[in-house]
Design an enzyme around this catalytic site. Structure first.
Site, PDB file in Angstrom:
ATOM      1  N   SER A  92     -54.641   0.944  74.752  1.00  0.00           N
ATOM      2  CA  SER A  92     -54.027   2.277  74.882  1.00  0.00           C
ATOM      3  C   SER A  92     -54.903   3.362  74.247  1.00  0.00           C
ATOM      4  O   SER A  92     -55.053   4.457  74.816  1.00  0.00           O
ATOM      5  CB  SER A  92     -52.622   2.297  74.280  1.00  0.00           C
ATOM      6  OG  SER A  92     -52.604   1.760  72.982  1.00  0.00           O
ATOM      7  N   HIS A 140     -50.673  -6.321  75.902  1.00  0.00           N
ATOM      8  CA  HIS A 140     -50.731  -5.225  74.912  1.00  0.00           C
ATOM      9  C   HIS A 140     -49.288  -4.868  74.535  1.00  0.00           C
ATOM     10  O   HIS A 140     -48.566  -5.704  74.009  1.00  0.00           O
ATOM     11  CB  HIS A 140     -51.536  -4.074  75.534  1.00  0.00           C
ATOM     12  CG  HIS A 140     -51.906  -2.961  74.611  1.00  0.00           C
ATOM     13  ND1 HIS A 140     -51.958  -3.104  73.249  1.00  0.00           N
ATOM     14  CD2 HIS A 140     -52.259  -1.660  74.853  1.00  0.00           C
ATOM     15  CE1 HIS A 140     -52.318  -1.950  72.685  1.00  0.00           C
ATOM     16  NE2 HIS A 140     -52.499  -1.057  73.641  1.00  0.00           N
ATOM     17  N   HIS A 187     -54.397 -12.233  68.365  1.00  0.00           N
ATOM     18  CA  HIS A 187     -54.899 -10.856  68.381  1.00  0.00           C
ATOM     19  C   HIS A 187     -56.390 -10.866  68.686  1.00  0.00           C
ATOM     20  O   HIS A 187     -57.099 -11.810  68.319  1.00  0.00           O
ATOM     21  CB  HIS A 187     -54.666 -10.168  67.028  1.00  0.00           C
ATOM     22  CG  HIS A 187     -54.728  -8.682  67.130  1.00  0.00           C
ATOM     23  ND1 HIS A 187     -55.900  -7.978  66.990  1.00  0.00           N
ATOM     24  CD2 HIS A 187     -53.765  -7.764  67.408  1.00  0.00           C
ATOM     25  CE1 HIS A 187     -55.648  -6.706  67.157  1.00  0.00           C
ATOM     26  NE2 HIS A 187     -54.363  -6.537  67.415  1.00  0.00           N
ATOM     27  N   ARG A 201     -48.300  -5.178  59.931  1.00  0.00           N
ATOM     28  CA  ARG A 201     -47.189  -4.482  60.601  1.00  0.00           C
ATOM     29  C   ARG A 201     -46.024  -5.452  60.804  1.00  0.00           C
ATOM     30  O   ARG A 201     -44.865  -5.059  60.776  1.00  0.00           O
ATOM     31  CB  ARG A 201     -47.664  -3.899  61.941  1.00  0.00           C
ATOM     32  CG  ARG A 201     -48.827  -2.925  61.786  1.00  0.00           C
ATOM     33  CD  ARG A 201     -49.401  -2.492  63.129  1.00  0.00           C
ATOM     34  NE  ARG A 201     -49.952  -3.605  63.883  1.00  0.00           N
ATOM     35  CZ  ARG A 201     -50.425  -3.531  65.114  1.00  0.00           C
ATOM     36  NH1 ARG A 201     -50.411  -2.357  65.743  1.00  0.00           N
ATOM     37  NH2 ARG A 201     -50.925  -4.580  65.724  1.00  0.00           N
ATOM     38  N   ASP A 210     -45.782  -7.204  67.493  1.00  0.00           N
ATOM     39  CA  ASP A 210     -44.719  -7.360  68.487  1.00  0.00           C
ATOM     40  C   ASP A 210     -43.821  -8.560  68.233  1.00  0.00           C
ATOM     41  O   ASP A 210     -42.747  -8.666  68.828  1.00  0.00           O
ATOM     42  CB  ASP A 210     -45.339  -7.469  69.888  1.00  0.00           C
ATOM     43  CG  ASP A 210     -46.098  -6.206  70.251  1.00  0.00           C
ATOM     44  OD1 ASP A 210     -45.540  -5.123  70.056  1.00  0.00           O
ATOM     45  OD2 ASP A 210     -47.251  -6.313  70.711  1.00  0.00           O
TER      46      ASP A 210
HETATM   47  N1  AMX Z   1     -50.526 -18.114  73.223  1.00  0.00           N
HETATM   48  C1  AMX Z   1     -51.238 -18.899  74.049  1.00  0.00           C
HETATM   49  N2  AMX Z   1     -52.573 -18.780  74.215  1.00  0.00           N
HETATM   50  C2  AMX Z   1     -53.193 -17.864  73.488  1.00  0.00           C
HETATM   51  C3  AMX Z   1     -52.534 -17.029  72.567  1.00  0.00           C
HETATM   52  C4  AMX Z   1     -51.121 -17.174  72.468  1.00  0.00           C
HETATM   53  N3  AMX Z   1     -50.390 -16.384  71.679  1.00  0.00           N
HETATM   54  N4  AMX Z   1     -53.429 -16.208  71.976  1.00  0.00           N
HETATM   55  C5  AMX Z   1     -54.636 -16.510  72.515  1.00  0.00           C
HETATM   56  N5  AMX Z   1     -54.491 -17.498  73.433  1.00  0.00           N
HETATM   57  C6  AMX Z   1     -55.520 -18.069  74.299  1.00  0.00           C
HETATM   58  C7  AMX Z   1     -56.059 -16.972  75.209  1.00  0.00           C
HETATM   59  O1  AMX Z   1     -55.213 -16.762  76.326  1.00  0.00           O
HETATM   60  C8  AMX Z   1     -57.422 -17.530  75.561  1.00  0.00           C
HETATM   61  O2  AMX Z   1     -57.232 -18.536  76.536  1.00  0.00           O
HETATM   62  P1  AMX Z   1     -58.285 -18.732  77.740  1.00  0.00           P
HETATM   63  O3  AMX Z   1     -59.626 -18.950  77.089  1.00  0.00           O
HETATM   64  O4  AMX Z   1     -57.746 -19.930  78.461  1.00  0.00           O
HETATM   65  O5  AMX Z   1     -58.227 -17.468  78.544  1.00  0.00           O
HETATM   66  C9  AMX Z   1     -57.850 -18.223  74.263  1.00  0.00           C
HETATM   67  O6  AMX Z   1     -56.623 -18.487  73.544  1.00  0.00           O
HETATM   68  C10 AMX Z   1     -58.753 -17.388  73.382  1.00  0.00           C
HETATM   69  O7  AMX Z   1     -58.111 -16.184  73.111  1.00  0.00           O
HETATM   70  P2  AMX Z   1     -58.457 -15.361  71.781  1.00  0.00           P
HETATM   71  O8  AMX Z   1     -59.923 -15.120  71.769  1.00  0.00           O
HETATM   72  O9  AMX Z   1     -57.834 -16.036  70.592  1.00  0.00           O
HETATM   73  O10 AMX Z   1     -57.646 -14.023  72.001  1.00  0.00           O
HETATM   74  P3  AMX Z   1     -57.998 -12.808  72.955  1.00  0.00           P
HETATM   75  O11 AMX Z   1     -58.776 -11.818  72.164  1.00  0.00           O
HETATM   76  O12 AMX Z   1     -58.611 -13.268  74.237  1.00  0.00           O
HETATM   77  O13 AMX Z   1     -56.562 -12.246  73.310  1.00  0.00           O
HETATM   78  C11 AMX Z   1     -54.337 -11.544  72.914  1.00  0.00           C
HETATM   79  C12 AMX Z   1     -55.770 -11.590  72.363  1.00  0.00           C
HETATM   80  C13 AMX Z   1     -53.479 -10.672  72.026  1.00  0.00           C
HETATM   81  C14 AMX Z   1     -54.363 -10.968  74.333  1.00  0.00           C
HETATM   82  C15 AMX Z   1     -53.786 -13.000  72.957  1.00  0.00           C
HETATM   83  O14 AMX Z   1     -53.739 -13.517  71.639  1.00  0.00           O
HETATM   84  C16 AMX Z   1     -52.423 -13.106  73.616  1.00  0.00           C
HETATM   85  O15 AMX Z   1     -52.341 -13.202  74.833  1.00  0.00           O
HETATM   86  N6  AMX Z   1     -51.313 -13.090  72.801  1.00  0.00           N
HETATM   87  C17 AMX Z   1     -49.978 -13.080  73.338  1.00  0.00           C
HETATM   88  C18 AMX Z   1     -49.619 -11.695  73.854  1.00  0.00           C
HETATM   89  C19 AMX Z   1     -49.418 -10.701  72.720  1.00  0.00           C
HETATM   90  O16 AMX Z   1     -48.745 -10.989  71.735  1.00  0.00           O
HETATM   91  N7  AMX Z   1     -49.979  -9.506  72.887  1.00  0.00           N
HETATM   92  C20 AMX Z   1     -49.775  -8.409  71.913  1.00  0.00           C
HETATM   93  C21 AMX Z   1     -51.020  -8.100  71.108  1.00  0.00           C
HETATM   94  C22 AMX Z   1     -50.779  -6.939  70.169  1.00  0.00           C
HETATM   95  C23 AMX Z   1     -50.648  -5.651  70.942  1.00  0.00           C
HETATM   96  O17 AMX Z   1     -51.589  -5.196  71.552  1.00  0.00           O
HETATM   97  N8  AMX Z   1     -49.488  -5.043  70.965  1.00  0.00           N
END
Ligand code: AMX
Length: 441
Positions: A241, A271, A318, A327, A373
């Site tokens: 964002s 996000h 994250h 947070r 979140d």
């Molecule tokens: N559950 C399952 N798998 C997860 C995970 C979770 N909570 N967090 C990371 N992973 C997976 C990723 O999908 C990725 O898988 P892939 O290689 O098969 O595509 C792998 O682990 C490596 O990911 P990462 O390097 O640890 O994280 P990232 O930087 O790629 O992604 C984020 C970060 C937040 C998108 C991810 O942790 C996620 O999808 N979390 C759940 C959604 C969430 O809570 N989002 C809110 C974030 C905060 C915000 O912006 N408001």
């Protein structure tokens, strides 16, 4: 208003002069190297943006102009008898770079009250959408309808000197922040409360008034809104964002256009939509397990099932953080103080015990800890706000504080059009075979 703008101008001029010197002496210093993996994997770890309002440390979490969340809770002004910081104070801190006095905050509250009028055509634009539309869709349409009020776009069309851009960007940003609570509350009451709208209360602070217009008069809900609006406001410049608002603003799109773009990014499930996904996931778990209070063992099994179905566990992980999000902790403290026996809040705490060990066992996941979140929805449900599709709108109202303060800085520092170089895999293959260069001009 005049005072805040004058103080901002003074600070921005000092910073602009400093940056000029820094670039003169160090403009060619290298800040890092970029690997091919980084280009393909979301540019993680590439330093490429300046954002003055906050800085994220992977271990410590966010600091706003150097202040952690517990420090903000201690040092920012509060309402009489209240214990949570007023988001107006955080906005002042992000914009000016100094802690505000009570008077500074009172000035911002009354300035926002004065500027909060939302023209009727904005409500008409929202009404043109089916009531079933997602609240974030309605929110973005509301922001876009407000764009008719942009000072910047009118002045730009009339021919404005570059040196004056920041001023109308500043005016637009203040107007927009002032108007967002009304737009958000309108969407909530329209969609969930039979369109029975509530007039603003001119005596309340910005977040207190939002709580009031949403229909929640409990003083502790108002305190929650003050905390919520403070902690969601900013998370340095690279998140979707913030980065989107900054990128779109770099084309000299006005704050309405820029914020609407940022909000579309916030609406993504990876996000800001994650807060609705968390509550949805917990509600589904409770339904499947047929209990309001699943045990840690049951939660662990449910997490494993979620992962085995190829889904993410919402609220965990994250892109930058590698520890529990402060947070999350701030909201946990709020829960302990105001609702320690709430079964849903307790489930969030049990999830906090159960999820990290499971995620830690999956080598690919870099951060097994909760983000902001993971907690927010349960606190809202406690007060009766069960309509989880609305949660991201609240996140958006708060995020506007950070990204618009940043946008004011972008224009005051005359940051240019953002335009990184992209490559094709065809070019990458040639580069690997020493047949072409990957960097461009
Ligand atoms: N559950 C399952 N798998 C997860 C995970 C979770 N909570 N967090 C990371 N992973 C997976 C990723 O999908 C990725 O898988 P892939 O290689 O098969 O595509 C792998 O682990 C490596 O990911 P990462 O390097 O640890 O994280 P990232 O930087 O790629 O992604 C984020 C970060 C937040 C998108 C991810 O942790 C996620 O999808 N979390 C759940 C959604 C969430 O809570 N989002 C809110 C974030 C905060 C915000 O912006 N408001």
């Amino acid at each position: 208003m005049g005072v805040l703008k004058d103080r901002f101008k003074e600070k921005a001029e000092i910073s602009a002069a400093e940056i000029k010197h820094i670039l003169k002496d160090h403009g060619n210093d290298k800040v890092g190297e970029v690997t091919l993996s980084q280009i393909y994997q979301g540019m993680r770890g590439i330093t490429g943006i300046v954002s003055e309002t906050s800085l994220l440390d992977s271990q410590e979490g966010i600091r706003f102009r150097g202040y952690s969340i517990p420090e903000l809770q201690e040092k920012l002004p509060k309402v009489d008898g209240g214990s949570e910081p007023l988001p107006e104070g955080l906005f002042f801190l992000m914009l000016i770079g100094e802690l505000p006095t009570d008077e500074d905050v009172a000035d911002i509250s009354s300035m926002l009250q004065r500027r909060s009028h939302v023209p009727n055509h904005v409500f008409a634009a929202i009404e043109a959408l089916p009531v079933t539309s997602h609240p974030m869709t309605q929110f973005v349409v509301g922001i876009m309808a407000l764009q008719t009020e942009s000072n910047f776009s009118k002045k730009y069309a009339a021919g404005m000197a570059k040196k004056d851009y920041w001023e109308s960007m500043f005016d637009d940003s203040m107007d927009l922040i002032a108007r967002l609570p009304r737009v958000a509350a309108y969407i909530y009451r329209r969609k969930y409360k039979n369109a029975e709208h509530i007039h603003p209360n001119g005596l309340l602070d910005w977040a207190g008034n939002l709580a009031h217009m949403l229909g929640y008069e409990d003083e502790s809900f108002k305190e929650l809104m003050r905390l919520y609006m403070t902690i969601h406001a900013d998370h340095e410049g690279g998140n979707v964002s913030a980065h989107t608002t900054h990128l779109v603003g770099s084309a000299l799109s006005d704050p309405y256009l820029s914020l609407a773009a940022g909000m579309n990014g916030l609406a993504g499930p990876l996000h800001g939509l994650a807060n609705q996904e968390v509550i949805k996931w917990i509600f589904e778990m409770r339904e499947e397990l047929k209990t309001e209070s699943p045990t840690q063992e049951q939660i662990t099994e449910y997490v494993k099932k979620t992962l085995s179905e190829g889904k993410v566990v919402p609220g965990y992980g994250h892109a930058v953080l590698r520890k529990t999000d402060p947070r999350f902790t701030a909201q946990m403290e709020f829960g302990k103080k105001h609702m320690p026996d709430d079964p849903l809040v307790q489930t969030v705490w049990n999830i906090y015990e159960a999820v990290p060990p499971v995620l830690q066992s999956m080598a690919k996941i870099k951060n097994p800890w909760p983000n902001v979140d993971a907690h927010s929805g349960a606190l809202l449900v406690h007060y009766g706000m069960v309509e989880y599709e609305f949660y991201t709108v609240l996140f958006g109202v708060s995020r506007a504080l950070g990204v618009l303060a940043s946008l004011c800085w972008d224009r005051a520092l005359s940051l240019p059009l953002e335009r990184p170089k992209s490559v094709t895999t065809e070019l990458v293959k040639k580069w690997i075979n020493n047949e072409g260069e990957i960097w461009g001009d």
